[in-house]
Design a protein around this motif. Structure first.
Motif, PDB file in Angstrom:
ATOM      1  N   LEU A  72      12.567  -3.616  -4.776  1.00 50.56           N
ATOM      2  CA  LEU A  72      11.770  -4.360  -5.755  1.00 50.56           C
ATOM      3  C   LEU A  72      11.358  -5.716  -5.197  1.00 50.56           C
ATOM      4  CD1 LEU A  72      13.485  -3.868  -9.218  1.00 50.56           C
ATOM      5  CD2 LEU A  72      11.172  -3.245  -8.600  1.00 50.56           C
ATOM      6  N   SER A  73      12.300  -6.431  -4.556  1.00 53.37           N
ATOM      7  CA  SER A  73      11.943  -7.782  -4.140  1.00 53.37           C
ATOM      8  C   SER A  73      11.014  -7.762  -2.928  1.00 53.37           C
ATOM      9  CB  SER A  73      13.179  -8.652  -3.912  1.00 53.37           C
ATOM     10  OG  SER A  73      14.233  -7.912  -3.445  1.00 53.37           O
ATOM     11  N   LEU A  74      11.188  -6.789  -2.031  1.00 51.99           N
ATOM     12  CA  LEU A  74      10.252  -6.731  -0.899  1.00 51.99           C
ATOM     13  C   LEU A  74       8.856  -6.345  -1.375  1.00 51.99           C
ATOM     14  CD1 LEU A  74      12.374  -5.100   1.928  1.00 51.99           C
ATOM     15  CD2 LEU A  74      11.434  -7.390   1.871  1.00 51.99           C
ATOM     16  N   TYR A  75       8.808  -5.407  -2.312  1.00 51.26           N
ATOM     17  CA  TYR A  75       7.515  -4.932  -2.814  1.00 51.26           C
ATOM     18  C   TYR A  75       6.801  -6.043  -3.579  1.00 51.26           C
ATOM     19  CZ  TYR A  75       4.257  -1.907  -5.386  1.00 51.26           C
ATOM     20  OH  TYR A  75       3.151  -1.332  -5.916  1.00 51.26           O
ATOM     21  N   THR A  76       7.499  -6.637  -4.539  1.00 48.91           N
ATOM     22  CA  THR A  76       6.872  -7.690  -5.334  1.00 48.91           C
ATOM     23  C   THR A  76       6.623  -8.920  -4.471  1.00 48.91           C
ATOM     24  OG1 THR A  76       8.194  -6.828  -7.138  1.00 48.91           O
ATOM     25  CG2 THR A  76       7.012  -8.857  -7.551  1.00 48.91           C
ATOM     26  N   LEU A  87      12.155   2.316 -12.554  1.00 49.29           N
ATOM     27  CA  LEU A  87      12.106   3.316 -11.481  1.00 49.29           C
ATOM     28  C   LEU A  87      13.491   3.565 -10.893  1.00 49.29           C
ATOM     29  CD1 LEU A  87       8.856   2.241  -9.647  1.00 49.29           C
ATOM     30  CD2 LEU A  87       9.213   4.280 -11.000  1.00 49.29           C
ATOM     31  N   GLY A  88      14.450   2.699 -11.243  1.00 49.20           N
ATOM     32  CA  GLY A  88      15.817   2.884 -10.776  1.00 49.20           C
ATOM     33  C   GLY A  88      16.378   4.241 -11.164  1.00 49.20           C
ATOM     34  N   MET A  89      15.781   4.899 -12.154  1.00 50.10           N
ATOM     35  CA  MET A  89      16.289   6.212 -12.560  1.00 50.10           C
ATOM     36  C   MET A  89      16.209   7.215 -11.416  1.00 50.10           C
ATOM     37  SD  MET A  89      13.267   7.704 -14.967  1.00 50.10           S
ATOM     38  CE  MET A  89      14.239   9.145 -15.339  1.00 50.10           C
ATOM     39  N   ALA A  90      15.321   6.960 -10.446  1.00 50.53           N
ATOM     40  CA  ALA A  90      15.184   7.891  -9.326  1.00 50.53           C
ATOM     41  C   ALA A  90      16.444   7.888  -8.462  1.00 50.53           C
ATOM     42  CB  ALA A  90      13.976   7.523  -8.481  1.00 50.53           C
ATOM     43  N   ILE A  91      17.178   6.776  -8.473  1.00 52.44           N
ATOM     44  CA  ILE A  91      18.387   6.708  -7.653  1.00 52.44           C
ATOM     45  C   ILE A  91      19.605   6.518  -8.548  1.00 52.44           C
ATOM     46  CG2 ILE A  91      17.309   5.963  -5.516  1.00 52.44           C
ATOM     47  CD1 ILE A  91      17.967   3.100  -6.307  1.00 52.44           C
ATOM     48  N   SER A  92      19.501   6.996  -9.776  1.00 49.28           N
ATOM     49  CA  SER A  92      20.626   6.990 -10.725  1.00 49.28           C
ATOM     50  C   SER A  92      21.130   5.586 -11.028  1.00 49.28           C
ATOM     51  CB  SER A  92      21.806   7.810 -10.214  1.00 49.28           C
ATOM     52  OG  SER A  92      21.367   9.037  -9.749  1.00 49.28           O
ATOM     53  N   TYR A  93      20.256   4.603 -11.069  1.00 49.75           N
ATOM     54  CA  TYR A  93      20.674   3.271 -11.517  1.00 49.75           C
ATOM     55  C   TYR A  93      20.620   3.284 -13.036  1.00 49.75           C
ATOM     56  CZ  TYR A  93      21.026  -1.765 -12.010  1.00 49.75           C
ATOM     57  OH  TYR A  93      21.439  -3.024 -12.349  1.00 49.75           O
ATOM     58  N   LEU A  94      21.755   3.042 -13.677  1.00 50.30           N
ATOM     59  CA  LEU A  94      21.788   3.167 -15.134  1.00 50.30           C
ATOM     60  C   LEU A  94      21.363   1.857 -15.786  1.00 50.30           C
ATOM     61  CD1 LEU A  94      24.837   5.452 -15.822  1.00 50.30           C
ATOM     62  CD2 LEU A  94      22.424   5.983 -15.863  1.00 50.30           C
ATOM     63  N   ASN A 113       0.788  -1.231   0.000  1.00 45.57           N
ATOM     64  CA  ASN A 113       0.000   0.000   0.000  1.00 45.57           C
ATOM     65  C   ASN A 113       0.820   1.281   0.000  1.00 45.57           C
ATOM     66  OD1 ASN A 113      -2.634  -1.170  -0.041  1.00 45.57           O
ATOM     67  ND2 ASN A 113      -2.125  -1.965   1.985  1.00 45.57           N
ATOM     68  N   VAL A 114       2.124   1.166  -0.155  1.00 48.49           N
ATOM     69  CA  VAL A 114       2.954   2.364  -0.291  1.00 48.49           C
ATOM     70  C   VAL A 114       3.612   2.278  -1.659  1.00 48.49           C
ATOM     71  CG1 VAL A 114       4.958   3.577   0.615  1.00 48.49           C
ATOM     72  CG2 VAL A 114       3.345   2.531   2.186  1.00 48.49           C
ATOM     73  N   PRO A 115       3.634   3.396  -2.419  1.00 41.41           N
ATOM     74  CA  PRO A 115       4.206   3.339  -3.773  1.00 41.41           C
ATOM     75  C   PRO A 115       5.644   2.822  -3.778  1.00 41.41           C
ATOM     76  CG  PRO A 115       3.094   5.413  -3.435  1.00 41.41           C
ATOM     77  CD  PRO A 115       3.081   4.708  -2.116  1.00 41.41           C
ATOM     78  N   LEU A 116       5.936   2.047  -4.791  1.00 40.29           N
ATOM     79  CA  LEU A 116       7.254   1.421  -4.909  1.00 40.29           C
ATOM     80  C   LEU A 116       8.378   2.453  -4.939  1.00 40.29           C
ATOM     81  CD1 LEU A 116       9.150  -0.919  -5.448  1.00 40.29           C
ATOM     82  CD2 LEU A 116       8.429  -0.901  -7.816  1.00 40.29           C
ATOM     83  N   LEU A 117       8.114   3.566  -5.636  1.00 37.69           N
ATOM     84  CA  LEU A 117       9.159   4.587  -5.772  1.00 37.69           C
ATOM     85  C   LEU A 117       9.649   5.058  -4.402  1.00 37.69           C
ATOM     86  CD1 LEU A 117      10.743   6.324  -7.736  1.00 37.69           C
ATOM     87  CD2 LEU A 117       8.928   8.011  -7.615  1.00 37.69           C
ATOM     88  N   LEU A 118       8.703   5.189  -3.463  1.00 36.41           N
ATOM     89  CA  LEU A 118       9.089   5.645  -2.127  1.00 36.41           C
ATOM     90  C   LEU A 118       9.973   4.612  -1.442  1.00 36.41           C
ATOM     91  CD1 LEU A 118       5.808   7.286  -0.832  1.00 36.41           C
ATOM     92  CD2 LEU A 118       7.657   8.245  -2.174  1.00 36.41           C
ATOM     93  N   TRP A 119       9.647   3.342  -1.631  1.00 37.93           N
ATOM     94  CA  TRP A 119      10.483   2.303  -1.027  1.00 37.93           C
ATOM     95  C   TRP A 119      11.886   2.338  -1.596  1.00 37.93           C
ATOM     96  CZ3 TRP A 119       9.123   0.734   3.337  1.00 37.93           C
ATOM     97  CH2 TRP A 119       7.796   0.466   3.655  1.00 37.93           C
ATOM     98  N   ILE A 120      11.961   2.547  -2.922  1.00 39.05           N
ATOM     99  CA  ILE A 120      13.280   2.576  -3.564  1.00 39.05           C
ATOM    100  C   ILE A 120      14.108   3.731  -3.007  1.00 39.05           C
ATOM    101  CG2 ILE A 120      14.466   2.978  -5.759  1.00 39.05           C
ATOM    102  CD1 ILE A 120      12.189   1.532  -7.133  1.00 39.05           C
TER     103      ILE A 120
END
Lengths: 466, 338
Positions: free
Chosen positions: A341-345, A408-415, A137-144
């Motif tokens: 990703l793995s905790l969310y999924t 969504l990795g782009m939010a934390i500069s994952y190329l 119930n919390v958006p994935l982006l926030l978890w990342i």
């Protein structure tokens, strides 16, 4: 005399296309198809016209131009002299590696959480419920972002691991005081420094951070440095399109596959004996030996050793440089993305697993108990194999989601692919449409491959009906 | 009947496609507001102040253009853009012009179909490091981790610089200045690289500015300037000459304070032409006579804008250097107004 009426002559009139039920559905389908094709045609035409109005064309030749930028995580050799196409491949591999490990981790977490959520232990079941509900119930982006922030804000900087000249002096002085004679070129190691941590603190020097796991792993605010396996007698290898392929790695995998084949054969023989005599021979240690021993022998023969990460030092043990070098550097962007990703999924998979288990009738459990199976074995041997049939279809869509969510990795500069092809390449070349189309195509193919693989698995697991 | 509706839709769509490239000047006048793409937040150049109003060296150009075209410097809608989104925003027509420290390069000018109309700041790329790192030159950064804004020319210069000096680095790519600053302060990178002016602006906002130094190496040429879409020459001319009006005003000693007074008393023909007292320079661009006067009155001449936003009396403290007037040894030079 019988009067035979002549059958009315079939004549086709245009109105029959609408009023005759035999034709109506075909008519409607044809019209919809034409409309759909016209819409696609209009979209394409409009795009090309508007591009032409802006003096732009659709051209993919930029993929063969020099990229000019650097990527920190690269699974195949890449420099800024490589092409944009190769940068895209590097990004794609980064996507694949995080998706691959993410799917495995999410499945493990999901199966455990799903099974435990049905546990009779009140506390365990509630904890799993809380986990599932929080993550779903919390958006994935926030978890990342949270995972990344935790790593980058709580861990010390690399320079806190450094051994400075005053530390070396003090350690030498203490050791001399303790009656040791030190040669002039005596080199102080990180372990010696950490054993004098109290003395350092007493002298007003902040002792350096120490690496965890017996000094082999350093987790800084930039990334984790873990030991890297190296071979002193490798078997050589060759290159395909600039990607080095090592015979040593191939040999290890081939040997592992052969061992697994033999051990499965052994298990089948054990099953046959059990069928015949009713007693199952104890084979687990044989299986273990078959799998572990040959590979270990091969690795030993090739001279496996580990490169421990650490600062470069001068002849007295004083650290040099900006970063911990050696070993494998896993950037936090990767770790954080993988964990989130793995905790969310995993939370979604847990629900699929729980649903699958609940779908199996209670009678199966009772029958297993009646045969004398313990609850753990009942779950492992009776319930889960049957539940798997219900679990796999939702699992496929979760794997697809996870793979697509890697963007969504782009939010934390994952190329990943989105970061290279859809990020830097797009910006530097200005080819928005081409990059986007190419990226969509690649993700489409990726998703189709994953779902077809899982469908094959699903068919194999399906109840075989006669 | 169905067919005619459908054909009508097609015709409408074709018309829409045609409208996309109408004249920007007419659009702006009809809208009554200038859409200006600015930085998401770079102190001194373009950032919202405490009350949420955009101010800065680049923002002043937006204001001058709005004053020249619409007669009101406040009729600007500021669209914050990142290094990644800026050119797409311009190309798609979301903004009419960019005034957002963007480097003029060959491929941007030709391949991206943009027009850089002038250079409002002659810059170069530099490095900022923490003092306690003990580094005095960028060439000592072998093995360092460097924070860099993605989608910028600095990204490519950085790769070139390290390659040329045969040293290595680890890039940490971030989306905008604020994120770069956060990562740099948190110690996620040893050095932060961007245009030297941007470094000065970032440094000025750090609470412990004295603990950070900007290394002496300037590793590239970064001519920054306002950008418009390729193909609308009239609009490009308006932005270009509005900027040059500000430079010319400094040359002629016209300031926002004395512009009315000068207009009343001047005998200099070029000043008269610039201020619309003589000739019809404004009409040549599709503007009225007073465009130049309004542009100068908006935030002052080039020198005033520089001094007020990024000059030596501000926390950013940039010297005029290359950006002094040509008469004072710099590169700022306005073509003649005639």
């Amino acid at each position: 005399m019988a009067y035979v009426a002549e059958a009315p002559k079939e004549s086709f009139r245009l109105s029959m296309l609408i009023y005759d039920t035999r034709f109506r559905s075909i008519t409607i389908q044809v019209i919809v198809l034409i409309l759909a094709l016209l819409f696609v045609g209009w979209l394409t035409d409009n795009t090309i016209k508007n591009l032409a109005a802006k003096d732009k064309d659709i051209n993919f030749s930029f993929l063969w131009n020099r990229a000019g930028y650097d990527i920190d995580q690269q699974l195949i050799p890449y420099t800024n002299d490589s092409t944009h196409g190769r940068a895209a491949v590097v990004g794609l591999l980064n996507t694949l590696v995080v998706a691959f490990f993410g799917c495995i981790l999410a499945t493990i977490i999901g199966v455990f959480a799903g099974v435990l959520r049905l546990s009779n232990n009140w506390l365990v079941a509630r904890i799993m419920t809380v986990y599932v509900e929080i993550f779903r119930n919390v958006p994935l982006l926030l978890w990342i972002i949270l995972a990344f922030t935790v790593f980058s804000e709580t861990r010390p900087e690399p320079k806190d691991y450094k051994i400075t000249a005053p530390m070396v002096e003090l350690v030498k002085q203490k050791m001399t005081e303790e009656g040791e004679t030190l040669p002039p070129d005596f080199k102080v190691t990180p372990r010696m420094v950490s054993s004098y941590a109290d003395e350092l603190e007493a002298a007003g020097i902040e002792p350096p951070q120490t690496e965890i796991f017996f000094g082999t792993v350093a987790v800084t605010n930039r990334g984790s440095n873990i030991p890297m396996p190296l071979l002193s007698r490798p078997l050589g290898g060759f290159e395909v399109a600039g990607v080095p392929i090592s015979f040593s790695v191939l040999a290890v995998f081939a040997l592992l596959a052969a061992s697994i084949f033999v051990s499965r054969k052994l298990s089948r023989r054990a099953a046959a004996i059990q069928e015949e005599t009713g007693v199952r021979p104890v084979i687990w240690w044989k299986n273990l030996a078959i799998i572990v021993l040959p590979v270990s022998l091969l690795l030993w023969a090739m001279g496996l050793h580990w490169e421990i990460p650490g600062f470069a030092t001068d002849e007295f043990g004083v650290s040099k440089g900006f970063n911990i070098v050696g070993g494998i550097n896993v950037a936090h962007s990767f770790t954080a993305l993988l964990i989130a990703l793995s905790l969310y999924t995993g939370a979604y998979i847990a629900e699929a697993v729980r649903g699958g288990i609940l779908a199996i009738s209670r009678g199966q459990t009772e029958a297993a108990y009646a045969l004398g199976l313990r609850p753990g074995k009942t779950m492992r041997l009776v319930i889960l194999p049957q539940a798997l049939r219900v679990i796999i279809p939702p699992l496929i869509s979760q794997y697809l989601n996870l793979t697509k969510n890697t963007t969504l990795g782009m939010a934390i500069s994952y190329l990943d692919l989105k970061g290279t092809l859809g990020g830097i390449t797009l910006n530097q070349t200005g080819r928005e449409l081409e990059c986007m189309l190419l990226m969509m195509l690649i993700y489409l193919i990726l998703s189709l491959i994953i779902s077809s693989l899982m469908n094959v698995f699903n068919t194999a697991m399906k109840l075989k009906e006669r | 009947m169905k067919r005619s509706v459908f054909l009508g839709t097609l015709a409408g769509a074709a018309l829409l496609a045609g409208y996309a490239s109408a004249a920007t000047l007419d659009d702006v006048k009809a809208r009554g507001v200038l859409n200006c793409g600015v930085n998401t937040g770079l102190t001194g150049f373009g950032a919202p102040d405490a009350t949420g109003n955009y101010t800065g060296f680049d923002v002043a150009i937006c204001k001058a253009v709005a004053a020249a075209v619409l007669g009101d410097a406040s009729k600007v809608k500021y669209t914050p853009t990142t290094g990644e989104t800026r050119f797409t925003a311009l190309a798609s027509g979301e903004v009419d012009m960019l005034a957002r420290n963007s480097t003029w390069t060959y491929s941007r000018d030709n391949d991206l179909k943009l027009d850089f109309v002038a250079v409002n700041y002659y810059d170069g790329q530099g490095f900022m490091v923490k003092k306690d790192l003990g580094v005095a030159s960028a060439k000592e950064l072998d093995g360092a981790t460097v924070c860099i804004q993605t989608g910028t020319t600095t990204e490519l210069n950085l790769a070139d610089f390290f390659k040329e000096n045969n040293i290595t680095y680890t890039p940490v790519t971030v989306a905008d200045d604020a994120e770069a600053q956060r990562q740099y302060v948190a110690g996620a990178c040893d050095a932060f690289t961007t245009d030297a002016s941007g470094l000065a602006a970032t440094r000025a906002t750090l609470p412990d500015a004295e603990n950070h130094i900007i290394l002496p190496e300037i590793i590239s040429k970064e001519p920054l300037g306002p950008v418009v879409r390729h193909g609308d020459n009239n609009w490009g001319d308006i932005v270009r000459w509005t900027f040059y009006a500000l430079v010319a005003a400094e040359e002629m000693g016209i300031t926002s304070a004395n512009v009315e007074e000068v207009a009343g008393s001047t005998q200099n023909p070029e000043v008269k032409r610039l201020l619309g007292l003589e000739g019809d320079l404004g009409a040549m661009m599709g503007l009225d006579k007073d465009w130049g006067k309004r542009a100068i009155a908006a935030s002052g001449n080039y020198g005033e804008i520089f001094a007020a936003n990024i000059g030596e009396s501000t926390p950013i403290g940039l010297a005029r250097g290359l950006n002094a007037l040509w008469t004072q040894g710099g590169l700022q030079y306005a073509p003649p107004f005639r």
